[in-house]
Design a protein around this motif. Structure first.
Motif, mmCIF file in Angstrom:
data_model
loop_
_atom_site.group_PDB
_atom_site.id
_atom_site.type_symbol
_atom_site.label_atom_id
_atom_site.label_comp_id
_atom_site.label_asym_id
_atom_site.label_seq_id
_atom_site.Cartn_x
_atom_site.Cartn_y
_atom_site.Cartn_z
ATOM 1 N N ALA A 109 0.830 -1.313 -0.080
ATOM 2 C CA ALA A 109 -0.158 -0.134 -0.023
ATOM 3 C C ALA A 109 0.856 1.107 -0.037
ATOM 4 O O ALA A 109 0.693 2.205 -0.538
ATOM 5 N N VAL A 110 2.116 1.189 0.673
ATOM 6 C CA VAL A 110 2.829 2.307 0.448
ATOM 7 C C VAL A 110 3.312 2.722 -0.636
ATOM 8 O O VAL A 110 3.334 3.684 -1.085
ATOM 9 N N ILE A 111 3.812 1.763 -1.492
ATOM 10 C CA ILE A 111 4.440 2.019 -2.985
ATOM 11 C C ILE A 111 3.275 2.465 -3.739
ATOM 12 O O ILE A 111 3.155 3.375 -4.368
ATOM 13 N N ARG A 112 1.877 1.798 -3.609
ATOM 14 C CA ARG A 112 0.640 2.293 -4.198
ATOM 15 C C ARG A 112 0.569 3.741 -4.112
ATOM 16 O O ARG A 112 0.234 4.615 -5.253
ATOM 17 N N GLY A 113 0.585 4.047 -2.830
ATOM 18 C CA GLY A 113 0.524 5.541 -2.472
ATOM 19 C C GLY A 113 1.621 6.341 -3.035
ATOM 20 O O GLY A 113 1.219 7.570 -3.428
ATOM 21 N N LEU A 114 2.737 6.115 -2.816
ATOM 22 C CA LEU A 114 3.833 7.006 -3.263
ATOM 23 C C LEU A 114 3.781 7.036 -4.782
ATOM 24 O O LEU A 114 3.854 8.169 -5.172
ATOM 25 N N VAL A 115 3.710 6.207 -5.489
ATOM 26 C CA VAL A 115 3.688 6.070 -7.089
ATOM 27 C C VAL A 115 2.622 6.942 -7.319
ATOM 28 O O VAL A 115 2.598 7.828 -8.521
ATOM 29 N N SER A 116 1.404 6.778 -6.966
ATOM 30 C CA SER A 116 0.332 7.624 -7.068
ATOM 31 C C SER A 116 0.388 9.198 -6.985
ATOM 32 O O SER A 116 -0.025 9.917 -7.842
ATOM 33 N N ARG A 117 1.065 9.548 -6.138
ATOM 34 C CA ARG A 117 1.261 10.843 -5.789
ATOM 35 C C ARG A 117 2.218 11.185 -6.632
ATOM 36 O O ARG A 117 2.386 12.514 -7.150
ATOM 37 N N TRP A 118 3.531 10.568 -6.887
ATOM 38 C CA TRP A 118 4.343 11.010 -7.953
ATOM 39 C C TRP A 118 3.841 11.266 -9.111
ATOM 40 O O TRP A 118 4.067 12.411 -9.874
ATOM 41 N N LEU A 119 2.904 10.417 -9.971
ATOM 42 C CA LEU A 119 2.424 10.723 -11.097
ATOM 43 C C LEU A 119 1.265 11.755 -10.961
ATOM 44 O O LEU A 119 1.208 12.381 -12.410
ATOM 45 N N LEU A 120 0.524 11.821 -10.107
ATOM 46 C CA LEU A 120 -0.527 12.890 -10.070
ATOM 47 C C LEU A 120 -0.098 14.147 -10.280
ATOM 48 O O LEU A 120 -0.692 15.280 -10.374
ATOM 49 N N GLU A 121 1.346 14.448 -9.939
ATOM 50 C CA GLU A 121 2.093 15.674 -9.903
ATOM 51 C C GLU A 121 2.281 16.274 -11.306
ATOM 52 O O GLU A 121 2.569 17.398 -11.510
ATOM 53 N N HIS A 122 1.961 15.111 -12.374
ATOM 54 C CA HIS A 122 2.115 15.425 -13.711
ATOM 55 C C HIS A 122 0.873 15.524 -14.446
ATOM 56 O O HIS A 122 -0.082 14.784 -14.256
ATOM 57 N N ALA A 123 0.836 16.982 -15.065
ATOM 58 C CA ALA A 123 -0.442 17.351 -15.848
ATOM 59 C C ALA A 123 -1.052 16.216 -16.853
ATOM 60 O O ALA A 123 -2.453 16.204 -16.822
ATOM 61 N N ASP A 124 -0.114 15.542 -17.517
ATOM 62 C CA ASP A 124 -0.691 14.814 -18.559
ATOM 63 C C ASP A 124 -1.012 13.334 -18.091
ATOM 64 O O ASP A 124 -1.259 12.612 -18.923
ATOM 65 N N LEU A 125 -0.924 12.960 -16.830
ATOM 66 C CA LEU A 125 -1.067 11.724 -16.206
ATOM 67 C C LEU A 125 -2.162 11.798 -15.364
ATOM 68 O O LEU A 125 -2.230 12.757 -14.559
ATOM 69 N N THR A 126 -2.960 10.732 -15.249
ATOM 70 C CA THR A 126 -3.829 10.373 -14.113
ATOM 71 C C THR A 126 -3.976 8.943 -13.763
ATOM 72 O O THR A 126 -3.682 8.097 -14.596
ATOM 73 N N VAL A 127 -3.693 8.675 -12.414
ATOM 74 C CA VAL A 127 -3.883 7.157 -11.850
ATOM 75 C C VAL A 127 -5.301 6.910 -11.824
ATOM 76 O O VAL A 127 -6.258 7.575 -10.965
ATOM 77 N N VAL A 128 -5.790 5.950 -12.494
ATOM 78 C CA VAL A 128 -7.224 5.574 -12.478
ATOM 79 C C VAL A 128 -7.536 4.584 -11.737
ATOM 80 O O VAL A 128 -8.660 4.473 -11.164
ATOM 81 N N ALA A 129 -6.434 3.905 -11.315
ATOM 82 C CA ALA A 129 -6.725 2.510 -10.353
ATOM 83 C C ALA A 129 -5.531 2.232 -9.714
ATOM 84 O O ALA A 129 -4.284 2.291 -10.362
ATOM 85 N N THR A 130 -5.652 1.703 -8.461
ATOM 86 C CA THR A 130 -4.592 0.883 -7.880
ATOM 87 C C THR A 130 -4.994 -0.693 -7.408
ATOM 88 O O THR A 130 -6.222 -0.800 -7.173
ATOM 89 N N ALA A 131 -4.076 -1.465 -7.411
ATOM 90 C CA ALA A 131 -4.702 -2.885 -7.067
ATOM 91 C C ALA A 131 -3.317 -3.687 -6.324
ATOM 92 O O ALA A 131 -2.287 -3.319 -6.660
ATOM 93 N N PRO A 132 -3.707 -4.326 -5.483
ATOM 94 C CA PRO A 132 -2.723 -5.304 -4.704
ATOM 95 C C PRO A 132 -2.156 -6.600 -5.341
ATOM 96 O O PRO A 132 -1.199 -6.977 -4.697
ATOM 97 N N ASN A 133 -2.904 -7.018 -6.163
ATOM 98 C CA ASN A 133 -2.378 -8.115 -6.834
ATOM 99 C C ASN A 133 -2.995 -8.183 -8.170
ATOM 100 O O ASN A 133 -3.794 -7.267 -8.608
ATOM 101 N N GLY A 134 -2.590 -9.139 -8.953
ATOM 102 C CA GLY A 134 -3.075 -9.317 -10.337
ATOM 103 C C GLY A 134 -4.462 -9.818 -10.484
ATOM 104 O O GLY A 134 -5.123 -9.232 -11.475
#
Length: 386
Positions: A26-51
């Motif tokens: 969950a830590v990695i999902r949250g961190l990566v989401s925040r990093w990507l959402l700082e970019h105007a051309d990217l949006t994080v549409v979903a996160t998931a804990p497994n395949g």
């Protein structure tokens, strides 16, 4: 909806590149989401804990790019990958894994199954939290994949509009990938190639495998092949083994100072520059622990530049798919020395950064689709034209 995974934004914004993050932390999902959402051309549409969770939400989330961890409960990344690609052809998948030999093997297996690229993760959450290099590389890779997707979509939309209205004058030239119209005929050369140089980054492992796999023994037995593929340590050694099994030729990370001989494929070790020098009158390997060039170590620029000095017009270079412009200055040195340079075209490149930089600078003897590059190399080795 289960708290194990979350829909972050609905699939309603076509302007943005849509990213899904699949990781059991969950830590990695949250961190990566925040990093990507700082970019105007990217949006994080979903996160998931497994395949399994990712597959369950794939249709609703409709991502363009998936960041996929390998080690996860219920359904790991290797198992989930082909299911995702079958469900959503054209999906770009960036595999993320800790830097171990096992994960290097699995990551390369994922690339052969259709993953677009890979990124090594620090071993623990603390390392990921504090690693500026990991954050920078992850964002750069996703950015490059997003830009490539947008350009392809723009070109497809232009072609569809032209087909519907039959108005050739309305073509958006800036959106057109470099393709058949840009191909130059390779000239005959009086100098027989004495080495084959290959530079690649994003999408490179599959492209390199394609080129070498199609060259055949008539070329590989008579030329040394020197490769810089942007890869971390461990990955390059595993990649060399894959190429050895595929081609039937010796393929390895070289030793500093060893003589360069025909019939051997030399892979730049991850974290070290691969160069060329003269030693006792013969070309030899030079490994360099100097600073990164273009943020890369190994760097294509260094290999191309030193090969130009040693081989001159007898060097034959191939610039394959990759982000950035590493190799541009080295290609300039090769061109000045009279060497032949083939660049992969945009239509078949995962990211047309490195080959595009060489092509736009007018340094490429030919810009060719990937399936035609080995044919061109064979013709040059025979001393004929393509």
């Amino acid at each position: 909806m289960s708290s194990a995974f979350a829909m972050i934004s609905p699939p309603t914004e076509p302007r943005l590149t849509r990213v899904m993050i699949v990781d059991d932390s969950a830590v990695i999902r949250g961190l990566v989401s925040r990093w990507l959402l700082e970019h105007a051309d990217l949006t994080v549409v979903a996160t998931a804990p497994n395949g399994r969770a990712a597959l369950d939400m794939l249709d609703a989330a409709d991502p363009d790019i998936v960041v996929l961890d390998l080690d996860m409960p219920e359904l790991d990344g290797l198992t989930a990958l082909p299911l995702m690609l079958r469900r959503k052809p054209g999906l770009s998948v960036l595999v993320a894994s800790a830097l171990t030999r096992r994960n290097a093997e699995i990551s390369l297996r994922c690339l052969s199954l259709g993953a677009t690229d890979y990124i090594p993760k620090p071993e623990n959450n603390r390392g990921i939290t504090t690693s500026l290099n990991f954050r920078r590389e992850l964002v750069l890779k996703i950015d490059a994949l997003a830009m490539a997707r947008r350009r392809r979509e723009r070109y497809a939309a232009t072609q569809a509009a032209l087909s519907a209205h039959a108005v050739p004058a309305a073509a958006d030239i800036s959106a057109r990938p470099a393709g058949a119209a840009d191909e130059a005929v390779l000239p005959r050369t009086a100098v027989m190639p004495r080495c084959l140089l290959i530079g690649a980054s994003t999408g490179g492992p599959r492209a390199i495998s394609t080129v070498l796999g199609e060259l055949g023994p008539s070329v590989l037995e008579h030329l040394p092949v020197l490769i810089v593929q942007h890869m971390p340590p461990i990955f390059t050694a595993v990649f060399a083994e894959h190429l050895r099994m595929q081609t039937g030729r010796p393929a390895r990370e070289p030793e500093d100072g060893e003589r360069i001989v025909p019939g051997v494929v030399y892979i730049a070790p991850g974290g070290r520059h691969l160069g060329v020098m003269r030693f006792n009158g013969h070309p030899a390997v030079r490994l360099d622990d100097g600073p990164p060039i273009n943020f890369c170590r190994p760097a294509v620029d260094l290999l191309f530049r030193e090969a130009a000095a040693v081989y001159g017009p007898a060097a034959l270079a191939v610039m394959l798919t990759g982000m950035g412009s590493d190799g541009l200055q080295g290609a300039r040195a090769l061109a000045d020395a009279g060497a032949t340079i083939i660049a992969q075209d945009e239509a078949t490149s995962t990211v047309w950064g490195m080959p595009g930089a060489v092509a736009r600078a007018g340094l490429a003897t030919a810009v060719l689709p990937l399936p035609r590059i080995s044919e061109a190399v064979r013709a040059l080795v025979r001393g004929g034209s393509r």
